[in-house]
Motif scaffolding. Structure first.
Motif, PDB file in Angstrom:
ATOM      1  N   LEU A   1       0.220  -8.234   4.031  1.00  0.00           N
ATOM      2  CA  LEU A   1       1.529  -7.625   4.255  1.00  0.00           C
ATOM      3  C   LEU A   1       2.398  -7.850   3.024  1.00  0.00           C
ATOM      4  O   LEU A   1       2.467  -8.960   2.498  1.00  0.00           O
ATOM      5  N   ALA A   2       3.058  -6.793   2.566  1.00  0.00           N
ATOM      6  CA  ALA A   2       3.967  -6.897   1.423  1.00  0.00           C
ATOM      7  C   ALA A   2       5.357  -6.457   1.854  1.00  0.00           C
ATOM      8  O   ALA A   2       5.508  -5.450   2.545  1.00  0.00           O
ATOM      9  N   LYS A   3       6.349  -7.194   1.432  1.00  0.00           N
ATOM     10  CA  LYS A   3       7.728  -6.831   1.732  1.00  0.00           C
ATOM     11  C   LYS A   3       8.342  -6.229   0.472  1.00  0.00           C
ATOM     12  O   LYS A   3       8.589  -6.928  -0.499  1.00  0.00           O
ATOM     13  N   GLY A   4       8.505  -4.921   0.507  1.00  0.00           N
ATOM     14  CA  GLY A   4       9.087  -4.239  -0.640  1.00  0.00           C
ATOM     15  C   GLY A   4       8.042  -3.804  -1.649  1.00  0.00           C
ATOM     16  O   GLY A   4       6.923  -4.316  -1.698  1.00  0.00           O
ATOM     17  N   ILE A   5       8.419  -2.863  -2.491  1.00  0.00           N
ATOM     18  CA  ILE A   5       7.487  -2.278  -3.438  1.00  0.00           C
ATOM     19  C   ILE A   5       7.079  -3.257  -4.523  1.00  0.00           C
ATOM     20  O   ILE A   5       5.984  -3.167  -5.092  1.00  0.00           O
ATOM     21  N   GLY A   6       7.931  -4.241  -4.810  1.00  0.00           N
ATOM     22  CA  GLY A   6       7.591  -5.252  -5.820  1.00  0.00           C
ATOM     23  C   GLY A   6       6.364  -6.047  -5.427  1.00  0.00           C
ATOM     24  O   GLY A   6       5.461  -6.284  -6.253  1.00  0.00           O
ATOM     25  N   GLU A   7       6.298  -6.476  -4.164  1.00  0.00           N
ATOM     26  CA  GLU A   7       5.127  -7.220  -3.706  1.00  0.00           C
ATOM     27  C   GLU A   7       3.885  -6.328  -3.654  1.00  0.00           C
ATOM     28  O   GLU A   7       2.764  -6.810  -3.872  1.00  0.00           O
ATOM     29  N   CYS A   8       4.081  -5.033  -3.402  1.00  0.00           N
ATOM     30  CA  CYS A   8       2.939  -4.105  -3.447  1.00  0.00           C
ATOM     31  C   CYS A   8       2.338  -4.061  -4.847  1.00  0.00           C
ATOM     32  O   CYS A   8       1.118  -4.112  -5.028  1.00  0.00           O
ATOM     33  N   LEU A   9       3.201  -3.967  -5.841  1.00  0.00           N
ATOM     34  CA  LEU A   9       2.720  -3.909  -7.225  1.00  0.00           C
ATOM     35  C   LEU A   9       2.067  -5.222  -7.633  1.00  0.00           C
ATOM     36  O   LEU A   9       1.088  -5.233  -8.393  1.00  0.00           O
ATOM     37  N   ASP A  10       2.579  -6.348  -7.128  1.00  0.00           N
ATOM     38  CA  ASP A  10       1.936  -7.643  -7.392  1.00  0.00           C
ATOM     39  C   ASP A  10       0.519  -7.652  -6.820  1.00  0.00           C
ATOM     40  O   ASP A  10      -0.425  -8.135  -7.459  1.00  0.00           O
ATOM     41  N   TYR A  11       0.379  -7.140  -5.605  1.00  0.00           N
ATOM     42  CA  TYR A  11      -0.944  -7.081  -4.961  1.00  0.00           C
ATOM     43  C   TYR A  11      -1.878  -6.200  -5.777  1.00  0.00           C
ATOM     44  O   TYR A  11      -3.041  -6.539  -5.997  1.00  0.00           O
TER      45      TYR A  11
END
Length: 785
Positions: A266-276
């Motif tokens: 689970l990612a909160k926000g697009i920033g964590e998506c890009l980190d993943y």
């Protein structure tokens, strides 16, 4: 219950548990040798008691008798593809669209925006499949196909070791469709190719091809021998909601024994998506399977429903692809292919090279402008890029490696297929009474249907499922018919005889009779399908539906002038001229006459669409003439001042200046001083009269289509008609047919097997019709089923 039956049930339960621990939890509790001992014991007991063998037994994964062909399966909930992101900016744009679509606060350079929760999981490079469970038992497996219709591969999916034949535990919905990817691990792929080499068989280029080829074997014993695995990424039709989040759904499926990705996060926000994305990209080569990107989905199911779908993809999900893989190779030659419209397209023939695990020997060059942009010469060393399943491209020439004997790429003067002249297309831009002509990027063979390549592609399009829908006429069959001289236009299909077909390769008595029956059945076709089948440039399915619904008859579609066609929604002047050009072509006219002479009965013909008929005004026509400097406001002033087209044409300078400023007044007088412009304007007005849609024509007392402005949703299976037909009937009444239920939905038609959409409709208190009530509703509007 005797001792053998009791022991069989114990062994099945124990083996199912060990399969779950091994494949889903990755926590095996016994060594492989002990698992094999239990398996062999069960196998021996079932052999001694064959009456006790059941379809959900762990032993029933060995495959059965070979099939002659796969049957088709219609997906109750379409298996849509995903939009792609290639750059971080694409991901930020996706997040912006989601945030705005959910009416959440959007941030700025200083932050402050809402953070949407997304699920993150690797995008496996395999074959998408659907698994249908009824009361916990696997009853059907199907490929994605075109998203609407797939192939029934039930026998084959049962051989995939980690697909549960029976769900674990309890509490699952009575109807549950699990969707996911069948893939082959890197290790399994290497083992398979080694085995193939030892046996003298064909090796596979990459794990994806190996998985797809293995799953689509007609002999399921071959599928059973391949190291295939399954990973779930979501659900389709379901009789009851499972969880209120996507990740919640997957974790619940995991407890029922369905494998899900161990990389799910689970990612909160697009920033964590890009980190993943960056993290898994760095670990990509170490993963035991091939991936070509990451899939991000809005985690909230309610938010997914609110966002809904575009025509071919959900608005709440996106695939962020990894950068394309590139390699160097040599351009050996450039050959030219001819398409359905006669476009002569250059194709690069390359020295074979592996790119992203695939051996590439051909690449697209698009057109001669692209060849010029690259500065490409035969013999050059080039950089080839392959992104996922996209056709490989030549992206750059390494000019410092150019050999002395490099040759320029030249477009052929004659068609490589039929020998007809090849000419460069012209681009005609029409705006405000002027035509600007420039050279186009495409070269075209002028041979039309006298060119075998164009003829084959035109007929393949004509018989396709969404056009005339002639089952049994695949590409190879069409090529044979053309090569044997049996078909020289689409009309010739309707003159084929049994004797002509039965001797063709791949045909026998039964298949020949079936093909002739399918051709005969296609004679009763809707106007929209027939228009689409003709292959008019720039006219797709939706434009064909608009033409049919608005103009109401083939005769009017054939006669319609560009100025009249532009009254249609989404039909601009360029498309209008393409339509007009197609129907004024003498060859096309002849083909249509021949088709009708063969007994084609175009259905659904009738009056003009009410909204279309009422859409014309004098001001609107004047605007559509594209008089220089005169926009909609100026056109309306002319209409208000003069009241008729003839009066505008005959107006003198003083009268014209009372309506418009000097520049515009001059432009109008100059425009109508041209005889061609005058005649075109008068012809357009006359056609409006002939069609009964002139602003002075007597109007029927119709307030538009009865369902105009309403959004309907179809769910479940319909027994009296397909959902495509139901959609067509609703659209003919003016309704918009959507793929998801929301508060804006007017009515839901729910057939047997309706799942979450029906639940949502009931929660929102929406109007719901079963199929019987829907048929009665259509009958009340004069539409029979």
């Amino acid at each position: 219950m005797n001792a053998a039956e009791k022991r069989i049930l114990e062994l099945r339960a124990e083996l199912d548990l060990h399969n779950y621990r091994y494949y889903v939890l990755d926590e095996p509790s016994i060594p492989d040798a002990e698992y094999d001992r239990l398996f062999q014991e069960l196998k021996a007991l079932e052999a001694a008691n064959p009456q006790l063998i059941s379809h959900d037994s762990p032993t029933q994964r060995v495959g059965g008798a070979a099939l002659s062909a796969f049957t088709q399966v219609r997906h109750e909930v379409p298996m849509l593809s995903l939009g792609n992101a290639f750059e971080e900016t694409d991901m930020h744009e996706f997040d912006r669209r989601v945030t705005e679509g959910l009416d959440l606060p959007v941030g700025d350079l200083f932050g402050g925006g809402a953070e949407v929760e997304y699920s993150c999981e690797p995008k496996l490079d395999g074959l998408a499949v659907s698994l249908l469970y009824q009361d916990g038992l696997l009853v059907r497996g199907a490929t994605r196909g075109d998203g609407t219709t797939g192939e029934d591969i039930s026998v084959n999916v049962r051989t995939v070791r980690n697909i549960p034949l029976k769900l674990q535990g309890s509490g699952w919905p009575a109807t549950l469709e699990v969707r996911g990817e069948v893939y082959m691990s890197k290790a399994g792929f290497e083992r398979l190719n080694a085995t193939q080499l030892e046996a003298g068989g064909k090796t596979f280029a990459n794990p994806r091809n190996a998985a797809a080829g293995s799953l689509r074997q007609l002999d399921s014993k071959i599928t059973a021998s391949r190291p295939l695995e399954f990973c779930c990424y979501g659900i389709g039709q379901v009789s009851a909601d499972i969880a209120d989040t996507h990740i919640g759904n997957l974790l619940q499926l995991k407890t029922w024994g369905v494998p899900v990705s161990r990389e799910l996060k689970l990612a909160k926000g697009i920033g964590e998506c890009l980190d993943y994305y960056r993290d898994i990209g760095e670990r990509r080569n170490a993963l035991p399977y091939e991936i070509d990107g990451v899939v991000f989905k809005v985690n909230s199911i309610a938010a997914q429903r609110e966002l809904g779908f575009r025509a071919r993809e959900p608005r709440w999900a996106i695939a962020h692809k990894f950068p394309a893989m590139e390699e160097l190779t040599e351009l050996l030659d450039v050959e030219f292919q001819v398409g359905r419209t006669g476009a002569v397209t250059p194709v690069a023939r390359l020295k074979p090279v592996k790119v992203a695990g695939v051996t590439v020997s051909n690449a697209t060059l698009h057109n001669m402008d692209e060849v010029a942009r690259l500065g490409l010469m035969i013999g050059d060393t080039v950089i080839i890029r392959r992104a996922g399943d996209v056709i490989p491209q030549v992206v750059q020439v390494v000019t410092e490696r150019r050999p002395a004997d490099a040759r320029p790429v030249q477009i052929p003067e004659s068609c490589p297929v039929c020998g007809s002249h090849v000419e460069r297309t012209q681009l005609i831009k029409r705006s405000k009474g002027r035509e600007t002509i420039s050279e186009g990027a495409v070269y075209r063979c002028v041979g039309r249907l006298a060119c075998g390549a164009q003829l084959k592609q035109a007929i393949i399009h004509f018989v396709s499922r969404r056009a005339m829908d002639i089952e049994g006429l695949g590409e190879k069959s069409v090529e044979q018919l053309v090569d044997e001289g049996l078909v020289s236009s689409p009309a010739d299909l309707y003159g084929l005889t049994f004797e002509q077909i039965v001797d063709l390769e791949g045909f026998a008595e039964l298949s020949s009779k079936n093909l002739l029956a399918a051709i005969a059945d296609s004679k009763r076709q809707s106007l929209a399908r027939f228009i689409y089948a003709l292959g008019i440039p720039d006219v797709g399915e939706e434009t064909a539906k608009v033409l049919a619904r608005s103009l109401g008859s083939l005769e009017r579609v054939q006669q319609a002038l560009p100025q009249v066609l532009t009254y249609l929604p989404d039909v601009g002047l360029e498309v209008a001229h393409e339509i007009r050009s197609f129907f004024t072509d003498s060859h096309n006219q002849q083909v249509i006459k021949q088709l009708l002479a063969h007994g084609l009965e175009i259905q659904d013909q009738g009056e003009l669409g009410a909204e279309f008929a009422a859409s014309t005004t004098l001001g609107g026509l004047l605007d559509k003439l594209h008089i220089p400097s005169v926009g909609p406001g100026g056109a309306q002033k002319l209409a208000d001042k003069f009241g008729s087209l003839q009066a505008v044409i005959e107006a003198d300078w003083l009268d014209m200046r009372q309506a418009l400023p000097e520049k515009q007044a001059n432009a109008v007088r100059e425009f109508f001083a041209n005889e061609d412009n005058r005649q075109q304007a008068l012809a357009a007005e006359q056609q409006l009269r002939d069609f009964g849609m002139h602003w002075q024509s007597e109007k029927k007392v119709v307030e538009g289509l009865p369902l105009a402005g309403q959004t309907w949703v179809l769910t479940g299976s319909l027994e009296l008609m397909s959902r495509d037909i139901a959609k067509d009937k609703l659209e003919s009444l003016g309704a918009k047919v959507a793929g998801s239920v929301s508060a804006k939905t007017y009515c839901v038609v729910a057939g047997p097997g309706a799942g979450s959409k029906l639940v949502k409709a009931n929660e929102l208190g929406l109007k719901v019709l079963d199929e019987q009530a829907f048929v009665a509703f259509l009958g009340g509007h004069g539409i029979t089923v």
